[in-house]
Design an enzyme around this catalytic site. Sequence first.
Site, PDB file in Angstrom:
ATOM      1  N   HIS A  54       0.852  -1.188   0.000  1.00 30.72           N
ATOM      2  CA  HIS A  54       0.000   0.000   0.000  1.00 30.72           C
ATOM      3  C   HIS A  54       0.890   1.241   0.000  1.00 30.72           C
ATOM      4  O   HIS A  54       2.035   1.202   0.477  1.00 30.72           O
ATOM      5  CB  HIS A  54      -0.878   0.032   1.248  1.00 30.72           C
ATOM      6  CG  HIS A  54      -1.981  -0.976   1.240  1.00 30.72           C
ATOM      7  ND1 HIS A  54      -3.137  -0.790   1.964  1.00 30.72           N
ATOM      8  CD2 HIS A  54      -2.117  -2.175   0.625  1.00 30.72           C
ATOM      9  CE1 HIS A  54      -3.938  -1.823   1.790  1.00 30.72           C
ATOM     10  NE2 HIS A  54      -3.329  -2.688   0.985  1.00 30.72           N
ATOM     11  N   GLU A  56       0.896   3.859   1.870  1.00 31.59           N
ATOM     12  CA  GLU A  56       1.344   4.254   3.200  1.00 31.59           C
ATOM     13  C   GLU A  56       2.500   3.383   3.690  1.00 31.59           C
ATOM     14  O   GLU A  56       3.461   3.894   4.283  1.00 31.59           O
ATOM     15  CB  GLU A  56       0.198   4.134   4.223  1.00 31.59           C
ATOM     16  CG  GLU A  56      -1.001   4.993   3.907  1.00 31.59           C
ATOM     17  CD  GLU A  56      -2.102   4.256   3.163  1.00 31.59           C
ATOM     18  OE1 GLU A  56      -3.282   4.508   3.468  1.00 31.59           O
ATOM     19  OE2 GLU A  56      -1.791   3.422   2.281  1.00 31.59           O
ATOM     20  N   CYS A  84      -6.515   2.098   5.507  1.00 32.66           N
ATOM     21  CA  CYS A  84      -7.139   0.860   5.945  1.00 32.66           C
ATOM     22  C   CYS A  84      -6.607   0.537   7.343  1.00 32.66           C
ATOM     23  O   CYS A  84      -5.692   1.196   7.845  1.00 32.66           O
ATOM     24  CB  CYS A  84      -6.832  -0.273   4.963  1.00 32.66           C
ATOM     25  SG  CYS A  84      -5.112  -0.818   4.981  1.00 32.66           S
ATOM     26  N   CYS A  87      -2.802  -0.114   7.431  1.00 27.12           N
ATOM     27  CA  CYS A  87      -1.969   1.084   7.315  1.00 27.12           C
ATOM     28  C   CYS A  87      -2.066   1.966   8.548  1.00 27.12           C
ATOM     29  O   CYS A  87      -1.080   2.589   8.953  1.00 27.12           O
ATOM     30  CB  CYS A  87      -2.326   1.848   6.047  1.00 27.12           C
ATOM     31  SG  CYS A  87      -1.846   0.932   4.554  1.00 27.12           S
TER      32      CYS A  87
END
Length: 151
Positions: A54, A56, A84, A87
Amino acid sequence: MTNFNMGWMKEALFLAEKAAAEGEVPVGAIIVKDGNIISRGYNKREGLQNPLAHAEIIAIQEASKALGSWRLVDCILVVTLEPCLMCLAASQQARIGRVVYAAVDKKGGAFSLGYPLNEDLKTNHRFPVQKIEMAECGQILTEFFARRRTD
């Protein structure tokens, strides 16, 4: 919360556009320390075939390398989409000082799903999260998924 530079979110949006150009879900993230961008990341799950890639997570990893420390105290994570749970937990583990996001993720965002881990008194690190308005961050996602449905 004060001291937020909208240019930071524009940089994260640029990274989201880069992700979209590579066929990735268009999410971009940067980490700022002392007013300077120290890392950048964008979604690379498809390209790397890695569920952890992801925006992040990549930005957190790069910031840790840049600072030579896993502790990202006094850093701001700026991301185009609501984090999410993974993260948000990574931000907690990295001791991020603050998270700022623009687009809401009703089906996958930690806050939308009712998991404000950043405020949990049972954890050893709590930090503020701020939602800001920047319509382009949601628009790029809407357009990306609309194109996917017609392809």
